[in-house]
Design a protein around this motif. Structure first.
Motif, short mmCIF file in Angstrom:
data_model
loop_
_atom_site.label_atom_id
_atom_site.label_comp_id
_atom_site.label_asym_id
_atom_site.label_seq_id
_atom_site.Cartn_x
_atom_site.Cartn_y
_atom_site.Cartn_z
N GLY A 173 10.38 5.03 -1.59
CA GLY A 173 9.57 3.93 -1.10
C GLY A 173 10.26 3.15 0.00
N LEU A 174 11.57 2.98 -0.10
CA LEU A 174 12.32 2.27 0.95
C LEU A 174 12.30 3.06 2.26
CD1 LEU A 174 15.42 0.98 -1.07
CD2 LEU A 174 13.50 -0.37 -0.18
N PHE A 192 1.08 2.87 0.97
CA PHE A 192 2.42 2.41 0.62
C PHE A 192 2.37 1.23 -0.35
CE2 PHE A 192 5.52 -0.97 1.40
CZ PHE A 192 6.67 -0.35 0.93
N SER A 193 1.51 0.27 -0.10
CA SER A 193 1.45 -0.91 -0.98
C SER A 193 1.00 -0.53 -2.38
CB SER A 193 0.52 -1.97 -0.38
OG SER A 193 -0.81 -1.48 -0.28
N LEU A 194 0.06 0.41 -2.50
CA LEU A 194 -0.34 0.89 -3.82
C LEU A 194 0.83 1.56 -4.53
CD1 LEU A 194 -3.87 2.41 -3.03
CD2 LEU A 194 -3.39 0.27 -4.22
N PHE A 195 1.58 2.36 -3.79
CA PHE A 195 2.74 3.05 -4.36
C PHE A 195 3.79 2.04 -4.84
CE2 PHE A 195 6.97 4.98 -3.63
CZ PHE A 195 6.87 6.10 -4.45
N TRP A 196 4.06 1.03 -4.03
CA TRP A 196 5.09 0.05 -4.37
C TRP A 196 4.70 -0.76 -5.60
CZ3 TRP A 196 9.84 0.22 -2.50
CH2 TRP A 196 10.70 -0.85 -2.74
N HIS A 197 3.45 -1.19 -5.66
CA HIS A 197 2.99 -1.96 -6.81
C HIS A 197 2.99 -1.10 -8.08
CE1 HIS A 197 2.20 -5.36 -4.34
NE2 HIS A 197 1.15 -4.85 -3.74
#
Length: 231
Positions: free
Chosen positions: A174-175, A201-206
């Protein structure tokens, strides 16, 4: 004079808006209502498709959780969770990752406003918090291995390193993804395709934050309970 018999015209079906063999100059009727009127916007389709992809991660982590629950007490005479886990370190890790969720949400708002400055600042804060999380996790792993509690010591530690380490690998990926998004926003602006990638990306991070809350609760908090309270 028409040659049709009386009443024949009344029995005929009324012509449709597009009779066969003719070309109507009228625009097609506007269909309204739930589920009608054409396909959903691409943003909705992209988000829905990525959630389906995330289900594969949910299934994988569910398997790791199940394996950990079965192997939790199989320490092979080695140290148990009560002797190994440092809740202070884990609490700081959790705070960093949850704070990164907030800054990622702020980045989403900045992207919606097309603000390059605040998008970059919010993503930078998210990346720094994620990096702090990974640093603390690597330090914990190195400390455990130095104490002779590596993944090969017992089935309990094997399942622990697999579960927590797999989450760490996801955060590291993710980074890298976050750095790519920062570069694309800076170089290409807020194009629609880039905003769709940021949505994924935001869905993955959350989703990673949700999984970590489960790890913190079921692995660290339950693992450090007094033995008489454990099932």
């Amino acid at each position: 004079m028409s040659s049709e018999a009386p009443g024949t015209a009344a029995l005929r079906a009324p012509p449709g808006p597009y009779p066969l063999g003719t070309h109507s100059t009228h625009a097609p009727p506007q269909v309204t209502g739930r589920g009608a009127g054409g396909p959903a916007p691409k943003r909705i389709i992209v988000g829905y498709g990525f959630w389906i992809f995330l289900l594969s991660d949910v299934i994988m982590f569910s398997s790791f959780f199940a394996a950990y629950a079965v192997l939790f007490k199989n320490t092979a005479g080695g140290p148990a969770a009560q002797q190994l886990f440092d809740l202070h370190n884990t609490a700081v890790e959790t705070g960093c990752l949850l704070a990164s969720t907030f800054t990622c949400g702020m980045a989403s708002l900045a992207v919606g406003q097309r603000s390059q400055k605040w998008t970059q600042l919010a993503l930078l804060a998210t990346g720094l918090l994620g990096l702090a999380f990974i640093t603390l996790e690597v330090r914990e792993f190195v400390s455990l291995v130095a104490r002779g509690a590596g993944p090969s010591r017992s089935a309990f530690l094997s399942s622990f390193f697999t579960l927590v380490g797999c989450h760490g690998v996801h955060v590291t990926a993710g980074l890298l993804w976050l750095g790519t998004m920062m570069a694309q926003f800076y170089a290409k602006g807020f194009r629609q395709d880039i905003r769709h990638r940021f949505l994924c990306f935001s869905l993955f991070w959350h989703a990673l934050d949700i999984i970590w809350v489960a790890i913190f609760s079921l692995v660290y908090l339950v693992g450090t309970l007094p033995p008489e309270l454990l099932p």
